[in-house]
Write a protein that holds these residues in place. Structure first.
Motif, PDB file in Angstrom:
ATOM      1  N   ILE A 179       0.765  -1.120  -0.005  1.00 47.41           N
ATOM      2  CA  ILE A 179      -0.202  -0.207  -0.016  1.00 47.41           C
ATOM      3  C   ILE A 179       0.754   1.481   0.060  1.00 47.41           C
ATOM      4  CG2 ILE A 179      -1.941   1.342   1.105  1.00 47.41           C
ATOM      5  CD1 ILE A 179      -2.586  -1.306   2.356  1.00 47.41           C
ATOM      6  N   ILE A 180       0.906   1.935  -1.217  1.00 50.44           N
ATOM      7  CA  ILE A 180       1.776   2.986  -1.325  1.00 50.44           C
ATOM      8  C   ILE A 180       0.997   4.355  -0.724  1.00 50.44           C
ATOM      9  CG2 ILE A 180       3.196   4.289  -2.913  1.00 50.44           C
ATOM     10  CD1 ILE A 180       3.714   1.242  -2.830  1.00 50.44           C
ATOM     11  N   ASN A 181       1.489   5.478  -1.272  1.00 48.80           N
ATOM     12  CA  ASN A 181       0.992   6.695  -0.656  1.00 48.80           C
ATOM     13  C   ASN A 181      -0.675   6.894  -1.143  1.00 48.80           C
ATOM     14  OD1 ASN A 181       3.350   7.683   0.435  1.00 48.80           O
ATOM     15  ND2 ASN A 181       4.056   8.631  -1.381  1.00 48.80           N
ATOM     16  N   PRO A 182      -1.564   7.113  -0.017  1.00 54.69           N
ATOM     17  CA  PRO A 182      -3.030   7.140  -0.502  1.00 54.69           C
ATOM     18  C   PRO A 182      -3.307   8.349  -1.354  1.00 54.69           C
ATOM     19  CG  PRO A 182      -2.663   7.535   1.845  1.00 54.69           C
ATOM     20  CD  PRO A 182      -1.102   7.192   1.344  1.00 54.69           C
ATOM     21  N   ASN A 183      -4.365   8.515  -1.963  1.00 54.82           N
ATOM     22  CA  ASN A 183      -4.737   9.618  -2.732  1.00 54.82           C
ATOM     23  C   ASN A 183      -4.774  10.839  -1.580  1.00 54.82           C
ATOM     24  OD1 ASN A 183      -7.186  11.193  -3.388  1.00 54.82           O
ATOM     25  ND2 ASN A 183      -6.600  10.483  -5.278  1.00 54.82           N
ATOM     26  N   LYS A 184      -4.338  11.791  -2.052  1.00 53.62           N
ATOM     27  CA  LYS A 184      -4.253  13.030  -0.913  1.00 53.62           C
ATOM     28  C   LYS A 184      -5.609  13.525  -0.846  1.00 53.62           C
ATOM     29  CE  LYS A 184      -2.128  17.502  -0.721  1.00 53.62           C
ATOM     30  NZ  LYS A 184      -1.217  18.701  -1.412  1.00 53.62           N
ATOM     31  N   LYS A 185      -6.578  13.662  -1.819  1.00 57.12           N
ATOM     32  CA  LYS A 185      -7.856  14.389  -1.619  1.00 57.12           C
ATOM     33  C   LYS A 185      -8.628  13.631  -0.796  1.00 57.12           C
ATOM     34  CE  LYS A 185     -11.882  16.345  -4.382  1.00 57.12           C
ATOM     35  NZ  LYS A 185     -12.797  15.571  -3.495  1.00 57.12           N
ATOM     36  N   ILE A 186      -8.460  12.242  -0.865  1.00 61.33           N
ATOM     37  CA  ILE A 186      -9.389  11.390  -0.010  1.00 61.33           C
ATOM     38  C   ILE A 186      -8.825  11.675   1.350  1.00 61.33           C
ATOM     39  CG2 ILE A 186      -9.838   8.875   0.464  1.00 61.33           C
ATOM     40  CD1 ILE A 186      -9.603   8.163  -2.529  1.00 61.33           C
ATOM     41  N   CYS A 187      -7.762  11.560   1.599  1.00 60.55           N
ATOM     42  CA  CYS A 187      -7.083  11.755   2.933  1.00 60.55           C
ATOM     43  C   CYS A 187      -7.649  13.055   3.434  1.00 60.55           C
ATOM     44  CB  CYS A 187      -5.573  11.647   2.923  1.00 60.55           C
ATOM     45  SG  CYS A 187      -5.114   9.954   2.544  1.00 60.55           S
ATOM     46  N   ILE A 188      -7.418  14.255   2.749  1.00 59.40           N
ATOM     47  CA  ILE A 188      -7.834  15.517   3.358  1.00 59.40           C
ATOM     48  C   ILE A 188      -9.407  15.543   3.714  1.00 59.40           C
ATOM     49  CG2 ILE A 188      -7.891  17.887   2.830  1.00 59.40           C
ATOM     50  CD1 ILE A 188      -4.978  17.650   1.484  1.00 59.40           C
ATOM     51  N   ASP A 189     -10.090  15.053   2.684  1.00 58.67           N
ATOM     52  CA  ASP A 189     -11.629  15.198   3.040  1.00 58.67           C
ATOM     53  C   ASP A 189     -11.804  14.197   4.253  1.00 58.67           C
ATOM     54  OD1 ASP A 189     -11.825  16.444   0.495  1.00 58.67           O
ATOM     55  OD2 ASP A 189     -12.458  14.743  -0.666  1.00 58.67           O
ATOM     56  N   TRP A 190     -11.228  13.272   4.332  1.00 59.80           N
ATOM     57  CA  TRP A 190     -11.751  12.429   5.485  1.00 59.80           C
ATOM     58  C   TRP A 190     -10.997  13.138   6.759  1.00 59.80           C
ATOM     59  CZ3 TRP A 190      -8.258  10.299   9.474  1.00 59.80           C
ATOM     60  CH2 TRP A 190      -8.892   9.180  10.271  1.00 59.80           C
ATOM     61  N   ILE A 191     -10.008  13.735   6.760  1.00 63.86           N
ATOM     62  CA  ILE A 191      -9.476  14.528   8.076  1.00 63.86           C
ATOM     63  C   ILE A 191     -10.344  15.680   8.288  1.00 63.86           C
ATOM     64  CG2 ILE A 191      -7.480  15.967   9.070  1.00 63.86           C
ATOM     65  CD1 ILE A 191      -5.804  14.256   7.040  1.00 63.86           C
ATOM     66  N   GLN A 192     -11.000  16.537   7.068  1.00 60.93           N
ATOM     67  CA  GLN A 192     -11.685  17.508   7.332  1.00 60.93           C
ATOM     68  C   GLN A 192     -12.978  17.162   8.012  1.00 60.93           C
ATOM     69  OE1 GLN A 192     -11.511  19.557   3.196  1.00 60.93           O
ATOM     70  NE2 GLN A 192     -11.901  21.421   4.707  1.00 60.93           N
ATOM     71  N   LYS A 193     -13.602  15.966   7.431  1.00 65.70           N
ATOM     72  CA  LYS A 193     -14.948  15.415   8.060  1.00 65.70           C
ATOM     73  C   LYS A 193     -14.796  14.980   9.657  1.00 65.70           C
ATOM     74  CE  LYS A 193     -18.307  11.920   7.042  1.00 65.70           C
ATOM     75  NZ  LYS A 193     -18.622  10.792   6.066  1.00 65.70           N
ATOM     76  N   LYS A 194     -13.622  14.547   9.920  1.00 65.27           N
ATOM     77  CA  LYS A 194     -13.346  14.124  11.307  1.00 65.27           C
ATOM     78  C   LYS A 194     -13.261  15.753  12.138  1.00 65.27           C
ATOM     79  CE  LYS A 194     -13.370   9.783  11.366  1.00 65.27           C
ATOM     80  NZ  LYS A 194     -14.025   9.105  12.476  1.00 65.27           N
ATOM     81  N   THR A 195     -12.306  16.548  11.710  1.00 71.17           N
ATOM     82  CA  THR A 195     -11.957  17.503  12.638  1.00 71.17           C
ATOM     83  C   THR A 195     -12.717  18.872  12.149  1.00 71.17           C
ATOM     84  OG1 THR A 195     -10.391  18.295  10.851  1.00 71.17           O
ATOM     85  CG2 THR A 195      -9.621  16.601  12.603  1.00 71.17           C
ATOM     86  N   LYS A 196     -13.366  19.058  11.032  1.00 69.40           N
ATOM     87  CA  LYS A 196     -13.925  20.308  10.821  1.00 69.40           C
ATOM     88  C   LYS A 196     -13.153  21.616  10.555  1.00 69.40           C
ATOM     89  CE  LYS A 196     -17.849  17.812  11.504  1.00 69.40           C
ATOM     90  NZ  LYS A 196     -18.346  17.232  10.389  1.00 69.40           N
ATOM     91  N   ILE A 197     -11.803  20.876  10.243  1.00 69.75           N
ATOM     92  CA  ILE A 197     -10.739  22.223  10.373  1.00 69.75           C
ATOM     93  C   ILE A 197     -10.573  22.345   8.991  1.00 69.75           C
ATOM     94  CG2 ILE A 197      -7.993  22.465  10.502  1.00 69.75           C
ATOM     95  CD1 ILE A 197      -8.343  20.502  13.143  1.00 69.75           C
ATOM     96  N   LYS A 198     -10.003  23.492   8.706  1.00 65.48           N
ATOM     97  CA  LYS A 198      -9.983  24.237   7.396  1.00 65.48           C
ATOM     98  C   LYS A 198      -8.729  23.299   6.553  1.00 65.48           C
ATOM     99  CE  LYS A 198     -10.795  28.904   8.040  1.00 65.48           C
ATOM    100  NZ  LYS A 198     -10.237  30.317   8.094  1.00 65.48           N
ATOM    101  N   LYS A 199      -9.012  23.229   5.152  1.00 66.22           N
ATOM    102  CA  LYS A 199      -8.337  22.357   4.132  1.00 66.22           C
ATOM    103  C   LYS A 199      -7.049  22.817   4.293  1.00 66.22           C
ATOM    104  CE  LYS A 199      -8.120  20.764  -0.657  1.00 66.22           C
ATOM    105  NZ  LYS A 199      -8.746  20.990  -1.917  1.00 66.22           N
TER     106      LYS A 199
END
Length: 335
Positions: free
Chosen positions: A164-184
Motif C-alpha cells: 500500500i503506497i501513498n494514499p490519494n491526497k484528496k481522499i485523505c484530506i476530505d476524511w481529515i476535514q470530516k473528522k476535525t471540521k478544520i480548514k483544508k
C-alpha cells in the motif's frame, strides 16, 4: 463495515483475490506509514470467517461475525508484540501453532493474523516459512508490516505481498476535514508533516500540538535574531513530544527549499517568516548539521532504555553550541 476510505480499493482487490481459484492462503500487507492496515487485515479475516457473505462484504449477523465483534472468535488468532517493548511472547506463538496444527482436522476456517511481522524476524526460519507457504487445510495467514525491507529476503517470492503506497491526497484530506471540521490548508499541512499518514495527521491536529508549534515558531524567530545568548534550553526543554521534534526537522528542510527557491514543495507554508529567518541566518551546511542532531535524537527516542529527558537536553545543548559557533563565524565573515 469500519474501513478507511483510502483502503477500500485494496480491500476489494484482496477479497476478489481470495475469491479466485489461484489464491494463496498466506498474504503480507505492507505499508511504510501508518495507514490503518490492522483494521484492513481484521476486515479481511472477518470476511473469510463469515458464513453468510454478501459479495465482498461480511454479514455482521452470523455467529462468526458476532464472535469477531466480541473479540472472542476461537478460529481467529492474533499474534502481536507486547505493547511498547516490542517483545515477542514465544510461549503464545507456540500455543497458537499447536492449536492450529495439533488439533483434530476439521472443516472450520482458521485465521492467523501476525501484526508487525518484522519483530518476529528471528522466528522466520525454514519451518516457519514452510508453514506459511503450505498451511494446513482451511488455515489462512494474514501478515502485516511497516518495514518490508527488513524481512523481504526471508519471504521474497514465497507469499503474496500487497504493498500500500501513498494514499490519494484528496481522499485523505476530505476524511481529515470530516473528522476535525478544520480548514483544508491546515489539514494539508498536517498530512505533509505526518509523512502522508492521515491517522497521524489527525493526532497532530490536536490543539496542544498546534499551540506548541506556534509557540516554538515565535521563540525560534526571537532566538535566531538575538546577537549572543540563544536560551534554547529554557525554551525547548519541555518539548518531549517526538512529533514536535520532527516538525523542527521539517522546518529546517523547508529552509533549504527556500534557499533553492523551491517554494512549491515547502511543507510548513503557514510559517514563512520562520523559514526565511532560518534561511537567512544559517548556511546549508549548518541546516544539514542541525537536522543531523535532531535525527540522532529521534533514533535514540525509539530505544526504550534511553533516558529521553536527558537525551533531549543533550540534543538541545548540542544544537545551541553549534548555532552559537555558526553565528560567530557569520559575524566574522560579515565584519
Amino acid at each position: 463495515m469500519k474501513n478507511y476510505p483510502w483502503l477500500k480499493n485494496t480491500y476489494s482487490n484482496i477479497i476478489n483475490y481470495y475469491k479466485s481459484k489461484y489464491k494463496k492462503n498466506t498474504i503480507l500487507i505492507s505499508s511504510t506509514i501508518d495507514l490503518g492496515i490492522n483494521i484492513l487485515s481484521y476486515n479481511i479475516g472477518k470476511w473469510i470467517l463469515c458464513s453468510n457473505k454478501k459479495k465482498i462484504n461480511y454479514c455482521n449477523q452470523c455467529i462468526n461475525c458476532i464472535l469477531m465483534q466480541q473479540k472472542n472468535n476461537p478460529n481467529y488468532y492474533k499474534i502481536t508484540t507486547n505493547n511498547k517493548n516490542k517483545k515477542i511472547n514465544k510461549k503464545e506463538i507456540n500455543t497458537i501453532f499447536n492449536n492450529i496444527y495439533n488439533l483434530i482436522e476439521n472443516n472450520y476456517k482458521k485465521i492467523v493474523f501476525i501484526e508487525e511481522i518484522e519483530y518476529f524476524k528471528k522466528y522466520i526460519n525454514n519451518t516457519f516459512i514452510d508453514n506459511l507457504i503450505k498451511p494446513q487445510k482451511n488455515t489462512y495467514f494474514i501478515l502485516n508490516t511497516n518495514n518490508l525491507i527488513n524481512i523481504k529476503k526471508q519471504i521474497n517470492n514465497k507469499i503474496t505481498i500487497w504493498k500500500i503506497i501513498n494514499p490519494n491526497k484528496k481522499i485523505c484530506i476530505d476524511w481529515i476535514q470530516k473528522k476535525t471540521k478544520i480548514k483544508k490548508k491546515k489539514c494539508s499541512i498536517a498530512l505533509k508533516l505526518s509523512e502522508k499518514s492521515p491517522l497521524k495527521a489527525l493526532n497532530i491536529l490536536n490543539k496542544k500540538y498546534w499551540k506548541n508549534r506556534k509557540k516554538l515558531e515565535i521563540k525560534l524567530i526571537e532566538i535566531l535574531n538575538k546577537e549572543n545568548k540563544l536560551d534554547l534550553l529554557t525554551n525547548l526543554n519541555n518539548l518531549e513530544n517526538i512529533e514536535i521534534i520532527k516538525w523542527i526537522c521539517a522546518i529546517l528542510m523547508d529552509a533549504i527549499k527556500w534557499k533553492y527557491k523551491a517554494y512549491d514543495i515547502i511543507i510548513n507554508n503557514d510559517q514563512y517568516t520562520l523559514i526565511k529567518t532560518l534561511s537567512k541566518n544559517l548556511s546549508i551546511f549548518s541546516i544539514y548539521k542541525s537536522i543531523k542532531i535532531w535525527i540522532k535524537y529521534i533514533n535514540l527516542f525509539e530505544i526504550n532504555t534511553v533516558n529521553k529527558k536527558s537525551t533531549l537536553i543533550t540534543s538541545i545543548l548540542n544544537w545551541e553550541n553549534f548555532l552559537l559557533k555558526n553565528k560567530k563565524i557569520n559575524k566574522c565573515i560579515n565584519n
